[in-house]
Design a protein around this motif. Structure first.
Motif, PDB file in Angstrom:
ATOM      1  N   LEU A 181       0.832  -1.209   0.000  1.00  0.00           N
ATOM      2  CA  LEU A 181       0.000   0.000   0.000  1.00  0.00           C
ATOM      3  C   LEU A 181       0.868   1.262   0.000  1.00  0.00           C
ATOM      4  CD1 LEU A 181      -2.668   1.462   0.076  1.00  0.00           C
ATOM      5  CD2 LEU A 181      -2.830   1.009   2.536  1.00  0.00           C
ATOM      6  N   LEU A 182       1.949   1.261   0.783  1.00  0.00           N
ATOM      7  CA  LEU A 182       2.828   2.433   0.820  1.00  0.00           C
ATOM      8  C   LEU A 182       3.498   2.655  -0.533  1.00  0.00           C
ATOM      9  CD1 LEU A 182       4.323   1.842   4.375  1.00  0.00           C
ATOM     10  CD2 LEU A 182       2.792   3.706   3.719  1.00  0.00           C
ATOM     11  N   ASP A 183       3.900   1.563  -1.195  1.00  0.00           N
ATOM     12  CA  ASP A 183       4.471   1.686  -2.550  1.00  0.00           C
ATOM     13  C   ASP A 183       3.422   2.228  -3.531  1.00  0.00           C
ATOM     14  OD1 ASP A 183       6.870   0.703  -1.670  1.00  0.00           O
ATOM     15  OD2 ASP A 183       6.575  -1.333  -2.441  1.00  0.00           O
ATOM     16  N   PHE A 184       2.196   1.730  -3.388  1.00  0.00           N
ATOM     17  CA  PHE A 184       1.086   2.175  -4.237  1.00  0.00           C
ATOM     18  C   PHE A 184       0.810   3.665  -4.023  1.00  0.00           C
ATOM     19  CE2 PHE A 184      -3.746   2.252  -4.634  1.00  0.00           C
ATOM     20  CZ  PHE A 184      -3.750   2.356  -6.022  1.00  0.00           C
ATOM     21  N   MET A 185       0.846   4.099  -2.750  1.00  0.00           N
ATOM     22  CA  MET A 185       0.639   5.518  -2.445  1.00  0.00           C
ATOM     23  C   MET A 185       1.745   6.374  -3.056  1.00  0.00           C
ATOM     24  SD  MET A 185      -0.580   4.968   1.509  1.00  0.00           S
ATOM     25  CE  MET A 185      -0.179   6.604   2.118  1.00  0.00           C
ATOM     26  N   ALA A 186       2.958   5.812  -3.126  1.00  0.00           N
ATOM     27  CA  ALA A 186       4.099   6.576  -3.642  1.00  0.00           C
ATOM     28  C   ALA A 186       4.108   6.652  -5.163  1.00  0.00           C
ATOM     29  CB  ALA A 186       5.406   5.948  -3.151  1.00  0.00           C
ATOM     30  N   THR A 187       3.547   5.625  -5.818  1.00  0.00           N
ATOM     31  CA  THR A 187       3.694   5.562  -7.280  1.00  0.00           C
ATOM     32  C   THR A 187       2.370   5.565  -8.042  1.00  0.00           C
ATOM     33  OG1 THR A 187       3.780   3.148  -7.152  1.00  0.00           O
ATOM     34  CG2 THR A 187       5.886   4.303  -7.143  1.00  0.00           C
ATOM     35  N   THR A 196      -5.657  10.323   1.908  1.00  0.00           N
ATOM     36  CA  THR A 196      -6.855   9.523   2.217  1.00  0.00           C
ATOM     37  C   THR A 196      -6.503   8.161   2.812  1.00  0.00           C
ATOM     38  OG1 THR A 196      -8.115  10.711   0.524  1.00  0.00           O
ATOM     39  CG2 THR A 196      -9.011   8.604   1.275  1.00  0.00           C
ATOM     40  N   PRO A 197      -5.649   7.344   2.151  1.00  0.00           N
ATOM     41  CA  PRO A 197      -5.243   6.106   2.826  1.00  0.00           C
ATOM     42  C   PRO A 197      -4.379   6.372   4.060  1.00  0.00           C
ATOM     43  CG  PRO A 197      -4.050   6.358   0.745  1.00  0.00           C
ATOM     44  CD  PRO A 197      -5.102   7.432   0.779  1.00  0.00           C
ATOM     45  N   ALA A 198      -3.584   7.443   4.032  1.00  0.00           N
ATOM     46  CA  ALA A 198      -2.735   7.767   5.190  1.00  0.00           C
ATOM     47  C   ALA A 198      -3.585   8.009   6.434  1.00  0.00           C
ATOM     48  CB  ALA A 198      -1.876   8.997   4.895  1.00  0.00           C
ATOM     49  N   ALA A 199      -4.743   8.651   6.255  1.00  0.00           N
ATOM     50  CA  ALA A 199      -5.621   8.923   7.402  1.00  0.00           C
ATOM     51  C   ALA A 199      -6.082   7.632   8.060  1.00  0.00           C
ATOM     52  CB  ALA A 199      -6.836   9.741   6.947  1.00  0.00           C
ATOM     53  N   THR A 200      -6.458   6.637   7.243  1.00  0.00           N
ATOM     54  CA  THR A 200      -6.910   5.365   7.817  1.00  0.00           C
ATOM     55  C   THR A 200      -5.744   4.594   8.415  1.00  0.00           C
ATOM     56  OG1 THR A 200      -8.414   5.331   5.914  1.00  0.00           O
ATOM     57  CG2 THR A 200      -8.533   3.484   7.405  1.00  0.00           C
ATOM     58  N   LEU A 201      -4.591   4.613   7.751  1.00  0.00           N
ATOM     59  CA  LEU A 201      -3.401   3.947   8.299  1.00  0.00           C
ATOM     60  C   LEU A 201      -3.004   4.569   9.635  1.00  0.00           C
ATOM     61  CD1 LEU A 201      -1.193   3.592   5.073  1.00  0.00           C
ATOM     62  CD2 LEU A 201      -2.301   1.725   6.326  1.00  0.00           C
ATOM     63  N   ASN A 218      11.724   7.474   4.115  1.00  0.00           N
ATOM     64  CA  ASN A 218      11.514   8.002   2.754  1.00  0.00           C
ATOM     65  C   ASN A 218      11.246   9.506   2.756  1.00  0.00           C
ATOM     66  OD1 ASN A 218      11.211   5.359   0.955  1.00  0.00           O
ATOM     67  ND2 ASN A 218      10.185   4.992   2.905  1.00  0.00           N
ATOM     68  N   TRP A 219      11.749  10.189   3.785  1.00  0.00           N
ATOM     69  CA  TRP A 219      11.378  11.584   3.970  1.00  0.00           C
ATOM     70  C   TRP A 219      11.746  12.456   2.773  1.00  0.00           C
ATOM     71  CZ3 TRP A 219       8.064  14.615   5.714  1.00  0.00           C
ATOM     72  CH2 TRP A 219       8.284  16.001   5.764  1.00  0.00           C
ATOM     73  N   GLU A 220      12.951  12.273   2.246  1.00  0.00           N
ATOM     74  CA  GLU A 220      13.391  13.161   1.160  1.00  0.00           C
ATOM     75  C   GLU A 220      12.443  13.079  -0.040  1.00  0.00           C
ATOM     76  OE1 GLU A 220      15.521  15.480   1.433  1.00  0.00           O
ATOM     77  OE2 GLU A 220      16.103  14.812   3.449  1.00  0.00           O
ATOM     78  N   SER A 221      12.088  11.856  -0.434  1.00  0.00           N
ATOM     79  CA  SER A 221      11.216  11.724  -1.612  1.00  0.00           C
ATOM     80  C   SER A 221       9.789  12.184  -1.301  1.00  0.00           C
ATOM     81  CB  SER A 221      11.227  10.286  -2.145  1.00  0.00           C
ATOM     82  OG  SER A 221      10.773   9.394  -1.159  1.00  0.00           O
ATOM     83  N   LEU A 222       9.320  11.940  -0.072  1.00  0.00           N
ATOM     84  CA  LEU A 222       7.979  12.424   0.311  1.00  0.00           C
ATOM     85  C   LEU A 222       7.945  13.954   0.311  1.00  0.00           C
ATOM     86  CD1 LEU A 222       7.062  10.019   3.258  1.00  0.00           C
ATOM     87  CD2 LEU A 222       5.705  10.337   1.184  1.00  0.00           C
ATOM     88  N   ARG A 223       8.982  14.546   0.895  1.00  0.00           N
ATOM     89  CA  ARG A 223       9.082  16.013   0.987  1.00  0.00           C
ATOM     90  C   ARG A 223       9.100  16.619  -0.419  1.00  0.00           C
ATOM     91  NH1 ARG A 223       9.370  20.557   1.095  1.00  0.00           N
ATOM     92  NH2 ARG A 223      10.306  22.111   2.469  1.00  0.00           N
ATOM     93  N   GLU A 224       9.840  15.963  -1.296  1.00  0.00           N
ATOM     94  CA  GLU A 224       9.958  16.437  -2.678  1.00  0.00           C
ATOM     95  C   GLU A 224       8.621  16.327  -3.410  1.00  0.00           C
ATOM     96  OE1 GLU A 224      11.273  17.655  -6.356  1.00  0.00           O
ATOM     97  OE2 GLU A 224      12.338  17.832  -4.439  1.00  0.00           O
TER      98      GLU A 224
END
Length: 300
Positions: A181-187, A196-201, A218-224
């Motif tokens: 799910l985290l990979d899916f959220m990222a890509t 939306t999925p982050a809220a439920t997680l 994964n902060w750098e890529s999330l921040r970017e």
């Protein structure tokens, strides 16, 4: 949840089992959800609160059933959806069984198997108890849905995953559904929908810590990616982190962001910190008297 004790709140709520008003029930379920969330790490209290919730709502769930009458008012439909959702997530076997029956019929092609108003509840209940098969089916629904809120409903449900690690593997990201799910959220998920999925997680006690570990790693890529619009990043952090109830995680979050440039979400980090500290002190203060009350009333 300031200084008020939880036990008197539960004593008060016990009197509402015959209630029929949606707005009253909405407040009751919301209050119970907060209590359950704060004590979600304590298995005895958590299980007892599930029993309390089911005893409270079961008569109304049974009375309302699953069928929407043509002349039914809007609030009755909303109440049915609210209570079926709550009953299923709290482990009501009859509700889980019916939700699984409807979900299977829907998945094999009967589009009318799930009433629109119950789709969110049925999806979430199935993801929570249905393992990889239900998770994959809801993920496919996200890709194929044509309904206006279909994507949001699917993403919210995906965060209900539970069987996320093997007993022999203590890595909070292991193995599969959470990482998937985290990979899916990222890509796969559009940036503006990642919250939306982050809220439920973040609400889900089984995935909350794994989400935080993922954010750190994964902060750098999330921040970017999310920081191109600060509102998106700000919302993601708040929904991901605000539901912890322990001071260790609060300190870990503070330490992680101490040397970062937090412009654009610094206020949210302050709100998250205050929220966790408040929840932690509430948990420490109320755990013992709450468990005593639950035992005295045969819930624990």
């Amino acid at each position: 949840s300031g200084d008020a004790q939880t036990a008197p709140l539960l004593s008060l709520i016990e009197g509402f089992s015959a209630e029929t008003n949606y707005l009253v029930w909405s407040q009751v379920i919301s209050s119970l959800a907060t209590v359950k969330s704060v004590f979600s790490e304590d298995e005895n209290i958590s299980n007892a609160l599930k029993k309390f919730t089911l005893k409270l709502i079961k008569p109304t769930v049974t009375k309302l059933g699953w069928t929407f009458a043509p002349d039914e008012d809007h609030l009755t439909g909303q109440l049915r959806a609210l209570l079926i959702h709550s009953a299923g997530l709290n482990g009501d076997e009859d509700v889980i069984k019916e939700a699984q029956r409807q979900f299977y019929a829907y998945a094999v092609g009967d589009a009318s198997a799930i009433h629109n108003s119950l789709r969110s509840a049925v999806f979430q209940i199935n993801v929570k108890y249905g393992g990889r098969a239900a998770y994959n089916a809801v993920k496919a629904e996200w890709a194929n849905t044509t309904s206006i809120d279909g994507k949001e409903t699917s993403l919210r449900a995906l965060g209900r995953i539970e069987d996320i690690k093997n007993a022999e593997d203590e890595d909070p990201l292991a193995p599969n559904l959470l990482k998937d799910l985290l990979d899916f959220m990222a890509t796969g998920v559009p940036t503006q929908d990642v919250h939306t999925p982050a809220a439920t997680l973040g609400v889900n006690s089984k995935t909350r810590l794994g989400l935080w570990v993922y954010i750190k790693e994964n902060w750098e890529s999330l921040r970017e990616r999310l920081g191109k619009n600060m509102v998106v990043l700000d919302r993601f952090l708040k929904l991901s982190l605000q539901n912890f109830s322990d001071l260790e995680t609060e300190a870990d979050i503070a330490a992680f962001f101490a040397d970062k440039d937090n412009r654009g979400y610094d206020r949210t980090l302050g709100v998250v910190s205050d929220s966790i500290k408040g929840r932690a002190s509430y948990r420490l203060r109320d755990a013992e008297p709450l468990l005593e009350w639950l035992k005295a009333n045969q819930y624990a």
